[in-house]
Design a protein around this motif. Sequence first.
Motif, mmCIF file in Angstrom:
data_model
loop_
_atom_site.group_PDB
_atom_site.id
_atom_site.type_symbol
_atom_site.label_atom_id
_atom_site.label_comp_id
_atom_site.label_asym_id
_atom_site.label_seq_id
_atom_site.Cartn_x
_atom_site.Cartn_y
_atom_site.Cartn_z
ATOM 1 N N THR A 78 -12.431 -3.659 -37.062
ATOM 2 C CA THR A 78 -11.430 -4.408 -36.306
ATOM 3 C C THR A 78 -10.224 -3.519 -36.054
ATOM 4 O O THR A 78 -9.747 -2.836 -36.946
ATOM 5 C CB THR A 78 -10.968 -5.668 -37.069
ATOM 6 N N CYS A 79 -9.770 -3.526 -34.820
ATOM 7 C CA CYS A 79 -8.600 -2.732 -34.473
ATOM 8 C C CYS A 79 -7.341 -3.504 -34.845
ATOM 9 O O CYS A 79 -7.197 -4.675 -34.503
ATOM 10 C CB CYS A 79 -8.600 -2.407 -32.987
ATOM 11 N N CYS A 80 -6.463 -2.836 -35.555
ATOM 12 C CA CYS A 80 -5.200 -3.462 -35.941
ATOM 13 C C CYS A 80 -4.037 -2.693 -35.325
ATOM 14 O O CYS A 80 -2.918 -2.704 -35.850
ATOM 15 C CB CYS A 80 -5.084 -3.489 -37.466
ATOM 16 N N GLY A 81 -4.317 -1.986 -34.236
ATOM 17 C CA GLY A 81 -3.262 -1.262 -33.528
ATOM 18 C C GLY A 81 -2.265 -2.230 -32.903
ATOM 19 O O GLY A 81 -2.508 -3.444 -32.849
ATOM 20 N N THR A 82 -1.187 -1.695 -32.399
ATOM 21 C CA THR A 82 -0.096 -2.531 -31.892
ATOM 22 C C THR A 82 -0.553 -3.488 -30.785
ATOM 23 O O THR A 82 -0.275 -4.693 -30.837
ATOM 24 C CB THR A 82 1.047 -1.631 -31.359
ATOM 25 N N VAL A 83 -1.265 -2.946 -29.797
ATOM 26 C CA VAL A 83 -1.672 -3.802 -28.664
ATOM 27 C C VAL A 83 -2.619 -4.900 -29.151
ATOM 28 O O VAL A 83 -2.461 -6.080 -28.797
ATOM 29 C CB VAL A 83 -2.323 -2.965 -27.541
ATOM 30 N N CYS A 84 -3.589 -4.516 -29.970
ATOM 31 C CA CYS A 84 -4.526 -5.524 -30.476
ATOM 32 C C CYS A 84 -3.801 -6.554 -31.347
ATOM 33 O O CYS A 84 -4.106 -7.749 -31.285
ATOM 34 C CB CYS A 84 -5.657 -4.848 -31.261
ATOM 35 N N HIS A 85 -2.836 -6.088 -32.126
ATOM 36 C CA HIS A 85 -2.073 -7.026 -32.959
ATOM 37 C C HIS A 85 -1.354 -8.049 -32.085
ATOM 38 O O HIS A 85 -1.437 -9.259 -32.330
ATOM 39 C CB HIS A 85 -1.078 -6.262 -33.833
ATOM 40 N N ALA A 120 -6.506 1.889 -36.756
ATOM 41 C CA ALA A 120 -5.200 1.781 -36.094
ATOM 42 C C ALA A 120 -5.323 1.561 -34.590
ATOM 43 O O ALA A 120 -4.648 0.729 -34.031
ATOM 44 C CB ALA A 120 -4.382 3.024 -36.376
ATOM 45 N N CYS A 121 -6.170 2.299 -33.910
ATOM 46 C CA CYS A 121 -6.362 2.094 -32.465
ATOM 47 C C CYS A 121 -7.708 2.684 -32.088
ATOM 48 O O CYS A 121 -8.014 3.818 -32.448
ATOM 49 C CB CYS A 121 -5.258 2.755 -31.650
ATOM 50 N N LEU A 122 -8.481 1.900 -31.372
ATOM 51 C CA LEU A 122 -9.808 2.367 -30.973
ATOM 52 C C LEU A 122 -9.792 3.032 -29.606
ATOM 53 O O LEU A 122 -10.821 3.444 -29.094
ATOM 54 C CB LEU A 122 -10.789 1.187 -30.977
ATOM 55 N N GLY A 123 -8.617 3.078 -28.988
ATOM 56 C CA GLY A 123 -8.507 3.725 -27.681
ATOM 57 C C GLY A 123 -9.031 2.881 -26.543
ATOM 58 O O GLY A 123 -9.364 3.392 -25.486
ATOM 59 N N ALA A 124 -9.123 1.588 -26.761
ATOM 60 C CA ALA A 124 -9.598 0.681 -25.701
ATOM 61 C C ALA A 124 -8.613 -0.472 -25.570
ATOM 62 O O ALA A 124 -8.997 -1.637 -25.481
ATOM 63 C CB ALA A 124 -10.989 0.179 -26.050
ATOM 64 N N CYS A 125 -7.334 -0.127 -25.551
ATOM 65 C CA CYS A 125 -6.270 -1.135 -25.605
ATOM 66 C C CYS A 125 -6.350 -2.158 -24.462
ATOM 67 O O CYS A 125 -5.935 -3.299 -24.628
ATOM 68 C CB CYS A 125 -4.901 -0.457 -25.593
ATOM 69 N N SER A 126 -6.881 -1.746 -23.310
ATOM 70 C CA SER A 126 -6.956 -2.688 -22.189
ATOM 71 C C SER A 126 -7.914 -3.841 -22.495
ATOM 72 O O SER A 126 -7.912 -4.854 -21.802
ATOM 73 C CB SER A 126 -7.382 -1.971 -20.913
#
Length: 158
Positions: A78-85, A120-126
């Motif tokens: 699971t991505c917990c990066g800023t955008v996903c959060h 942190a980020c999977l690089g698929a923020c869109s």
Amino acid sequence: MEQDTLVRLESIYTRFKKQEGNAISILQDIQDEFGYVPEDAVCWIAEASGIPESKFYGIVTFYAQFYQEPRGKNVVTTCCGTVCHVKGAHRVLFQIHEEITLPPGEDTTKDGLITIEKVACLGACSLAPVVVINDKVQGRMTPDKMVRQLRKLQEKKP
Ligand code: FES
């Protein structure tokens, strides 16, 4: 160490010697063979190769690709990066923990069926919030969709 484990390690070591591999390639072979890098395998291969254990552990702890513990049959990242959060990843993660029981301090279910990872980020923020289930990227995840996905994994249990 079990005889079967020893045979598998000897085979890895023989390949290493033939191909003049390096410490990283041995560790990759060990992980491919066992699904993770067991402590006793590092001990054995260090002894056989003359490469210090500390060198192997330096590599294993530096590169995220190596695992020191067995992983589940299914891996849910699971991505917990800023955008996903911002897009609700915390709700998805909460739902995962509602749906499956992890032993305290562990990432893998007791039956070895599912491992939960956070990145942190999977690089698929869109596509946020993003979850990867067994290498398949699933975007715009919702708690309900997550429950359905987890139940599918549980249904496939042997
Ligand atoms: S923040 Fe989740 S993919 Fe970038």
